[in-house]
Design a protein around this motif. Structure first.
Motif, short mmCIF file in Angstrom:
data_model
loop_
_atom_site.label_atom_id
_atom_site.label_comp_id
_atom_site.label_asym_id
_atom_site.label_seq_id
_atom_site.Cartn_x
_atom_site.Cartn_y
_atom_site.Cartn_z
N SER A 178 22.28 -21.64 -11.89
CA SER A 178 22.61 -20.59 -10.93
C SER A 178 21.78 -19.35 -11.22
CB SER A 178 24.11 -20.26 -10.97
OG SER A 178 24.45 -19.66 -12.19
N ALA A 179 21.66 -18.48 -10.25
CA ALA A 179 20.90 -17.24 -10.41
C ALA A 179 21.62 -16.34 -11.40
CB ALA A 179 20.74 -16.55 -9.06
N GLY A 180 20.92 -15.32 -11.89
CA GLY A 180 21.49 -14.41 -12.92
C GLY A 180 22.87 -13.90 -12.57
N GLY A 181 23.57 -13.44 -13.57
CA GLY A 181 24.92 -12.89 -13.38
C GLY A 181 25.98 -13.96 -13.56
N GLN A 182 27.23 -13.59 -13.28
CA GLN A 182 28.36 -14.50 -13.40
C GLN A 182 28.22 -15.62 -12.38
OE1 GLN A 182 29.95 -13.92 -16.33
NE2 GLN A 182 31.85 -14.70 -15.54
N SER A 183 28.72 -16.77 -12.70
CA SER A 183 28.68 -17.88 -11.77
C SER A 183 29.77 -17.72 -10.72
CB SER A 183 28.91 -19.19 -12.53
OG SER A 183 30.25 -19.32 -12.88
N ASP A 184 29.78 -18.64 -9.79
CA ASP A 184 30.83 -18.67 -8.76
C ASP A 184 32.17 -19.04 -9.35
OD1 ASP A 184 28.87 -18.08 -6.96
OD2 ASP A 184 28.58 -20.16 -6.32
N LEU A 185 32.20 -19.40 -10.64
CA LEU A 185 33.42 -19.86 -11.28
C LEU A 185 34.36 -18.72 -11.61
CD1 LEU A 185 31.78 -22.35 -13.77
CD2 LEU A 185 32.89 -22.91 -11.60
N ALA A 186 33.83 -17.50 -11.71
CA ALA A 186 34.66 -16.37 -12.14
C ALA A 186 35.58 -15.92 -11.05
CB ALA A 186 33.79 -15.22 -12.59
N LEU B 244 32.48 -26.40 -17.47
CA LEU B 244 32.32 -25.44 -16.38
C LEU B 244 30.88 -24.95 -16.28
CD1 LEU B 244 35.60 -23.39 -16.84
CD2 LEU B 244 34.97 -24.70 -14.80
N GLN B 245 30.21 -24.80 -17.41
CA GLN B 245 28.84 -24.30 -17.39
C GLN B 245 27.82 -25.39 -17.05
OE1 GLN B 245 27.59 -22.36 -21.01
NE2 GLN B 245 25.67 -21.69 -20.10
N PHE B 246 27.99 -26.57 -17.61
CA PHE B 246 26.96 -27.60 -17.49
C PHE B 246 27.26 -28.68 -16.45
CE2 PHE B 246 26.15 -25.59 -21.49
CZ PHE B 246 24.76 -25.48 -21.51
N GLN B 247 28.45 -28.65 -15.91
CA GLN B 247 28.79 -29.61 -14.87
C GLN B 247 29.46 -28.88 -13.70
OE1 GLN B 247 31.40 -32.93 -15.87
NE2 GLN B 247 29.77 -34.34 -15.32
N ALA B 248 28.92 -27.73 -13.37
CA ALA B 248 29.51 -26.83 -12.39
C ALA B 248 29.68 -27.48 -11.01
CB ALA B 248 28.68 -25.56 -12.26
N LYS B 249 28.81 -28.38 -10.66
CA LYS B 249 28.89 -29.00 -9.33
C LYS B 249 30.03 -30.02 -9.24
CE LYS B 249 24.28 -28.24 -7.58
NZ LYS B 249 23.40 -27.56 -8.46
N ASN C 60 24.17 -24.81 -31.06
CA ASN C 60 25.10 -23.82 -31.59
C ASN C 60 25.90 -23.23 -30.43
OD1 ASN C 60 24.22 -23.92 -34.38
ND2 ASN C 60 22.34 -22.99 -33.64
N CYS C 61 27.09 -22.79 -30.73
CA CYS C 61 27.97 -22.26 -29.69
C CYS C 61 27.29 -21.13 -28.92
CB CYS C 61 29.27 -21.76 -30.32
SG CYS C 61 30.49 -21.28 -29.08
N PRO C 62 27.19 -21.25 -27.60
CA PRO C 62 26.52 -20.23 -26.80
C PRO C 62 27.41 -19.04 -26.45
CG PRO C 62 27.18 -22.05 -25.41
CD PRO C 62 27.55 -22.43 -26.82
N TYR C 63 28.66 -19.07 -26.86
CA TYR C 63 29.60 -18.00 -26.52
C TYR C 63 30.07 -17.32 -27.80
CZ TYR C 63 30.00 -21.87 -23.18
OH TYR C 63 29.73 -22.93 -22.36
N ASP C 64 30.32 -16.01 -27.72
CA ASP C 64 30.91 -15.37 -28.90
C ASP C 64 32.43 -15.45 -28.77
OD1 ASP C 64 32.01 -12.97 -27.71
OD2 ASP C 64 30.04 -12.04 -27.81
N ASP D 113 39.15 -13.24 -18.74
CA ASP D 113 38.31 -13.11 -17.55
C ASP D 113 36.92 -13.71 -17.69
OD1 ASP D 113 40.29 -11.69 -16.10
OD2 ASP D 113 39.77 -9.86 -17.19
N PHE D 114 36.58 -14.20 -18.87
CA PHE D 114 35.23 -14.73 -19.09
C PHE D 114 35.11 -16.18 -18.65
CE2 PHE D 114 32.45 -17.34 -21.75
CZ PHE D 114 31.21 -16.78 -21.45
N TYR D 115 34.06 -16.45 -17.89
CA TYR D 115 33.65 -17.82 -17.57
C TYR D 115 32.13 -17.84 -17.66
CZ TYR D 115 38.37 -18.69 -16.13
OH TYR D 115 39.74 -18.83 -16.14
N PRO D 116 31.56 -18.88 -18.25
CA PRO D 116 30.11 -18.92 -18.42
C PRO D 116 29.38 -19.10 -17.08
CG PRO D 116 31.06 -21.01 -19.06
CD PRO D 116 32.22 -20.08 -18.76
N GLN D 117 28.16 -18.62 -17.06
CA GLN D 117 27.32 -18.80 -15.89
C GLN D 117 26.94 -20.28 -15.80
OE1 GLN D 117 23.91 -16.24 -15.76
NE2 GLN D 117 22.77 -17.67 -14.49
#
Length: 166
Positions: free
Chosen positions: A158-166, A73-78, A138-142, A150-154
Motif C-alpha cells: 500500500s502507499a505510504g501512511g496507515q493502511s486501510d486496516l486502521a 494483517l500486514q502481509f496478507q491484507a487482501k 526481526n520484529c518490525p514493530y516496537d 489504535d496501531f495497525y501495521p501498514q
C-alpha cells in the motif's frame, strides 16, 4: 471431616499428589484458621510461585497470537478475515489487564518479544501459506505499537501512511 472453609483438628489431610483440588481447599482452610504448622509449606510455596509463572506464560501466549495477527494483517491484507482485528484487540486488552493486575510484569512483553516474534513468524507462515522469508527476520514493530489499541501495521504494497486496516 472436611468442610470448604473449616478443617477439624483430627481430620486426615489430603496429600498434594492424591487430590489437587481437595488439597487446595484444605490448605486455604488451614490458612484461614491460622493453623500454619499444619500447612504443606513446600508444595504451597511452589504453587504460589507458579501463579506468577502462569501470568508470564499467558503474556507470552497472547503476545505471540497478537504478533501472528499483526503479521497477517500486514502481509496478507487482501485476505483479511473479519475476526483478525477483534483478535488483535482482545489480545491487547488481556495483556493490559494482566499488567494492570501485576505491574511488576510491565516490562515482561519487551523481555520476551524477540522469542515470541520468532514463534509468531513461523506460525504466520504456516497460517498464511507464505514462505517464512516473506516476514521480517526481526520484529518490525516496537512493543509500544504492538500494545497500542489504535496501531495497525501498514499493509505491504500500500502507499505510504496507515493502511486501510486502521
Amino acid at each position: 471431616m472436611f468442610h470448604m472453609n473449616r478443617i477439624f483438628r483430627h481430620s486426615h489431610l489430603t496429600p498434594y499428589e492424591a487430590d489437587y483440588a481437595q488439597w487446595c481447599a484444605e490448605q486455604g482452610a488451614l490458612l484461614r484458621e491460622g493453623r500454619l504448622s499444619d500447612l504443606d509449606r513446600e508444595n504451597l510455596a511452589e504453587e504460589i510461585e507458579s501463579l506468577g509463572r502462569s501470568d508470564k506464560r499467558e503474556i507470552e501466549s497472547r503476545l505471540k497470537v497478537l504478533l501472528v495477527h499483526l503479521l497477517k494483517l500486514q502481509f496478507q491484507a487482501k485476505q483479511v478475515k473479519e475476526g483478525w482485528r477483534s483478535t488483535v484487540v482482545e489480545q491487547r486488552r488481556r495483556i493490559r489487564k494482566l499488567i494492570k493486575e501485576s505491574p511488576s510484569l510491565r516490562s515482561y512483553p519487551m523481555q520476551v518479544l524477540a522469542e515470541e516474534y520468532e514463534y509468531a513468524r513461523s506460525d504466520a507462515a504456516g497460517e498464511t501459506g507464505l514462505p517464512a522469508r516473506v516476514f521480517p527476520e526481526n520484529c518490525p514493530y516496537d512493543i509500544d505499537d504492538i500494545l497500542d489499541l489504535d496501531f495497525y501495521p501498514q499493509a505491504v504494497g500500500s502507499a505510504g501512511g496507515q493502511s486501510d486496516l486502521a
